[in-house]
Write a protein that holds these residues in place. Structure first.
Motif, PDB file in Angstrom:
ATOM      1  N   CYS A   1       0.388   2.162  -5.724  1.00  0.00           N
ATOM      2  CA  CYS A   1       1.766   2.190  -6.029  1.00  0.00           C
ATOM      3  C   CYS A   1       2.376   3.456  -5.895  1.00  0.00           C
ATOM      4  O   CYS A   1       2.135   4.450  -6.433  1.00  0.00           O
ATOM      5  N   VAL A   2       3.429   3.287  -4.648  1.00  0.00           N
ATOM      6  CA  VAL A   2       4.176   4.589  -4.520  1.00  0.00           C
ATOM      7  C   VAL A   2       5.564   4.434  -5.150  1.00  0.00           C
ATOM      8  O   VAL A   2       6.401   5.370  -5.034  1.00  0.00           O
ATOM      9  N   GLY A   3       5.556   3.345  -6.006  1.00  0.00           N
ATOM     10  CA  GLY A   3       7.061   3.191  -6.967  1.00  0.00           C
ATOM     11  C   GLY A   3       8.283   3.118  -6.123  1.00  0.00           C
ATOM     12  O   GLY A   3       9.661   3.600  -6.561  1.00  0.00           O
ATOM     13  N   CYS A   4       8.086   2.531  -4.899  1.00  0.00           N
ATOM     14  CA  CYS A   4       9.318   2.206  -4.164  1.00  0.00           C
ATOM     15  C   CYS A   4      10.311   1.142  -4.551  1.00  0.00           C
ATOM     16  O   CYS A   4      11.489   1.068  -4.155  1.00  0.00           O
ATOM     17  N   GLY A   5       9.895   0.542  -5.408  1.00  0.00           N
ATOM     18  CA  GLY A   5      11.022  -0.553  -6.253  1.00  0.00           C
ATOM     19  C   GLY A   5      11.038  -1.847  -5.398  1.00  0.00           C
ATOM     20  O   GLY A   5      11.833  -2.733  -5.843  1.00  0.00           O
ATOM     21  N   GLN A   6      10.456  -2.187  -4.282  1.00  0.00           N
ATOM     22  CA  GLN A   6      10.837  -3.314  -3.617  1.00  0.00           C
ATOM     23  C   GLN A   6      10.339  -4.527  -4.207  1.00  0.00           C
ATOM     24  O   GLN A   6      11.072  -5.605  -4.056  1.00  0.00           O
TER      25      GLN A   6
ATOM     26  N   PRO B   1       4.429  -2.934  -0.212  1.00  0.00           N
ATOM     27  CA  PRO B   1       3.926  -2.255   0.960  1.00  0.00           C
ATOM     28  C   PRO B   1       2.389  -2.148   0.751  1.00  0.00           C
ATOM     29  O   PRO B   1       1.706  -2.032   1.757  1.00  0.00           O
ATOM     30  N   VAL B   2       1.830  -2.207  -0.491  1.00  0.00           N
ATOM     31  CA  VAL B   2       0.578  -1.671  -0.652  1.00  0.00           C
ATOM     32  C   VAL B   2      -0.352  -2.844  -0.955  1.00  0.00           C
ATOM     33  O   VAL B   2      -1.589  -2.457  -1.349  1.00  0.00           O
ATOM     34  N   CYS B   3       0.346  -3.898  -1.362  1.00  0.00           N
ATOM     35  CA  CYS B   3      -0.430  -4.930  -1.700  1.00  0.00           C
ATOM     36  C   CYS B   3      -1.266  -5.443  -0.634  1.00  0.00           C
ATOM     37  O   CYS B   3      -0.786  -6.079   0.487  1.00  0.00           O
TER      38      CYS B   3
ATOM     39  N   THR C   1      -3.540  -8.462 -12.804  1.00  0.00           N
ATOM     40  CA  THR C   1      -4.605  -8.571 -11.773  1.00  0.00           C
ATOM     41  C   THR C   1      -3.846  -7.633 -10.564  1.00  0.00           C
ATOM     42  O   THR C   1      -4.688  -6.890  -9.876  1.00  0.00           O
ATOM     43  N   ARG C   2      -2.715  -7.625 -10.261  1.00  0.00           N
ATOM     44  CA  ARG C   2      -1.913  -7.036  -9.112  1.00  0.00           C
ATOM     45  C   ARG C   2      -2.018  -5.687  -9.721  1.00  0.00           C
ATOM     46  O   ARG C   2      -2.200  -4.623  -8.972  1.00  0.00           O
ATOM     47  N   LEU C   3      -1.882  -5.327 -10.919  1.00  0.00           N
ATOM     48  CA  LEU C   3      -1.944  -4.018 -11.656  1.00  0.00           C
ATOM     49  C   LEU C   3      -3.177  -3.641 -11.245  1.00  0.00           C
ATOM     50  O   LEU C   3      -3.396  -2.284 -10.960  1.00  0.00           O
TER      51      LEU C   3
END
Ligand code: SF4
Ligand code: SF4
Ligand code: FES
Lengths: 381, 140
Positions: free
Chosen positions: A321-326, A269-271, A312-314
């Motif tokens: 990142c909210v740790g949602c696991g999606q 969701p946050v990318c 790079t995404r990191l």
């Protein structure tokens, strides 16, 4: 000031009382539609649906342990331009936190929405949910909630466990909802908690006729016990992940079966980039380049650039990142993506004293700077 | 075995550190051939992925160098760079790329001597840290 009341539960069916509550919200003049998870006719999944017809609310099921996608992205679709109507959105804690990040990134707006959150008792991965829903789904949500509240693991006997993201989640109670439906510390056969947490929530409350009451005294303790258990799981998960990825070679092994499909990025969701650089022709390497890599390194993984993509995404989103696991949920090859992202996120967010999704007033670390700061990273020693 | 000759990638801003490198050259100061200069308009345009790519391709050290605080020609690019370096210094060590392999400095346009000295010092440090395993590791 929290404005507190209760929703009564009849016939041991907590879902009915929540559906009734959502109907009363949709009955209000100024709320014209609700985004909420709804049982699809195929009986296989529960997906977010934008509902204007109140009769359809009979099929909504926010408490089901289903999490097909992080709906914060959908709220962005509904709010990135003014719609001219007020709506309510029913979201899990990690969806609300992702939404807060998107609002800070100016990809979603809160002006016209009321956020209804609820104590999240966890979810299954899509695969495990499909497995559960293939067998007996009668009262699945009720059984799941009762067992999860009683601390049973796995919550459905003989079934799979909750997803690692949910087992490691430190925020079962959403903090940035306008209205909160509380389950932890309550006897959900009798009642659930209803709290207005914001001005907006209070205003809505005034239009509904609830009697002011008090939060059950045991609730805070139950919440903190649940959270400590999850943090314990989380820290073990961090340890395992750290050991599995602490060299580039191990990182390559971790992502050995990655096919660069970028599902994890699409599901995240946050990318936030409109166009991901990994989709551009920057990565259409000259064929001879592969030969050079292969000769220098002995061999090269194809598709190439896998570690490059993930690191790079990191760098781009670990602060959000909210740790949602999606990301893990979307991976066709079951790579534990969330485990790594949440672990690194935990460190990068701590380094900037930032907590994604927590505080609307805290700017994302890479969007601001001060003249005198982080002097320790400057210089050659 | 021959001594490891480190490879150092230097992202230098056009207005300060690159000018300093130029000055070092015209002043006939020598600096080691291990350095590969990449001229950028400002340290603020060095996307983290350039640095990640350099390390994954086997650079032993990466330095980003630009104007002193207050001197950036785009006002605040160097402050943004500093936060990105801070971020990468958290992320890269998680995968075994030591913090010391990544540097950020401010070297002004007239600091030719400072430039040459810094580059010499970096080579010494890079030799001490040793080669970056990513250079030859297959990573399958
Ligand atoms: S990286 Fe994974 S866990 Fe983190 S916000 Fe994105 S999808 Fe969720
Ligand atoms: S979803 Fe899985 S396979 Fe696809 S890019 Fe992400 S980690 Fe790789
Ligand atoms: S112009 Fe030199 S750092 Fe910005």
């Amino acid at each position: 000031m929290a404005n507190t009341s209760f929703l009564n539960v009849d016939n041991d069916n907590v879902l009915l009382s929540i559906q009734k509550f959502l109907k009363s919200i949709l009955d209000l003049n100024d709320i014209e539609a609700i985004l909420a998870p709804l049982h699809k006719k195929d009986g296989k999944n529960i997906m977010p649906v934008f509902i204007a017809d109140p009769t359809l609310l009979n099929d909504v099921d926010p408490l089901a342990p289903a999490f097909a996608m992080n709906a914060a992205k959908l709220v962005s679709k509904l709010t990135h331009k003014p719609m001219g109507k007020k709506i309510a959105v029913v979201l899990r804690s990690c969806e609300i936190r992702a939404l807060i990040e998107l609002v800070k990134l100016k990809q979603a707006y809160l002006e016209d929405i009321v956020i209804i959150g609820f104590d999240c008792l966890g979810t299954y991965t899509n695969k495990n949910l499909a497995f559960l829903m293939a067998s007996d789904t009668t009262d699945l949500t009720q059984r799941f909630c009762e067992n999860a509240l009683a601390g049973k693991e796995p919550p459905i006997e003989g079934g799979p466990n909750l997803s690692p993201a949910c087992r490691a989640c430190e925020y079962p109670v959403p903090e940035n909802a306008d209205i909160l439906i509380g389950l932890l510390g309550l006897d959900i056969k009798k009642q659930v908690l209803l709290q207005a947490l914001t001005e907006k929530g209070n205003a809505l409350f005034e239009n509904l006729s609830y009697t002011e009451s008090e939060e059950p005294p045991g609730r805070k303790k139950v919440i903190s016990e649940v959270i400590s258990k999850k943090i314990e799981f989380r820290d073990k998960m961090f340890e395992t992940t750290h050991k599995a990825t602490n060299t580039l070679e191990k990182l390559s092994d971790y992502f050995a079966s990655c096919i660069n499909c970028y599902n994890c990025r699409v599901a995240c969701p946050v990318c936030y980039c409109r166009e991901c650089v990994f989709n551009t022709d920057v990565f259409d390497h000259d064929p001879y380049q592969y030969m050079q890599w292969a000769k220098r390194k002995g061999a090269v993984k194809l598709p190439a650039d896998t570690n490059f993509y993930h690191i790079t995404r990191l760098a781009h989103i670990s602060l959000n990142c909210v740790g949602c696991g999606q990301c893990s949920n979307a991976c066709p090859n079951d790579i534990p993506v969330m485990e790594l992202f949440k672990y690194v996120a935990n460190n990068t967010q701590a380094a900037f004293e930032y907590e994604a999704g927590k505080d609307m007033d805290q700017p994302p670390p890479l969007s601001v700077f001060k003249e005198e700061e982080y002097l320790d990273v400057v210089g050659i020693n | 075995m021959a001594e490891h000759e480190p490879l150092i990638i230097a992202f230098v801003c056009n207005w300060c550190t690159y000018t300093a490198a130029d000055l070092a050259g015209t002043s006939r100061l020598s600096y080691p051939k291990n350095i590969r200069l990449i001229r950028v308009m400002c340290t603020g345009m060095v996307d983290p992925q350039y640095i990640i790519k350099a390390f994954l391709e086997g650079a032993d050290m990466v330095i980003v160098s630009g104007c002193h605080p207050g001197d950036c020609h785009y006002i605040n690019g160097n402050y943004k760079a500093r936060r990105r370096i801070k971020l990468l210094k958290e992320i890269l060590p998680k995968f075994g790329i030591e913090k010391q392999r990544l540097k950020l400095t401010w070297i002004g346009a007239s600091d030719g001597i400072e430039f040459a000295k810094t580059m010499q010092e970096l080579v010494i440090q890079a030799k001490t840290i040793g080669p970056n395993p990513a250079r030859t590791g297959a990573g399958l």
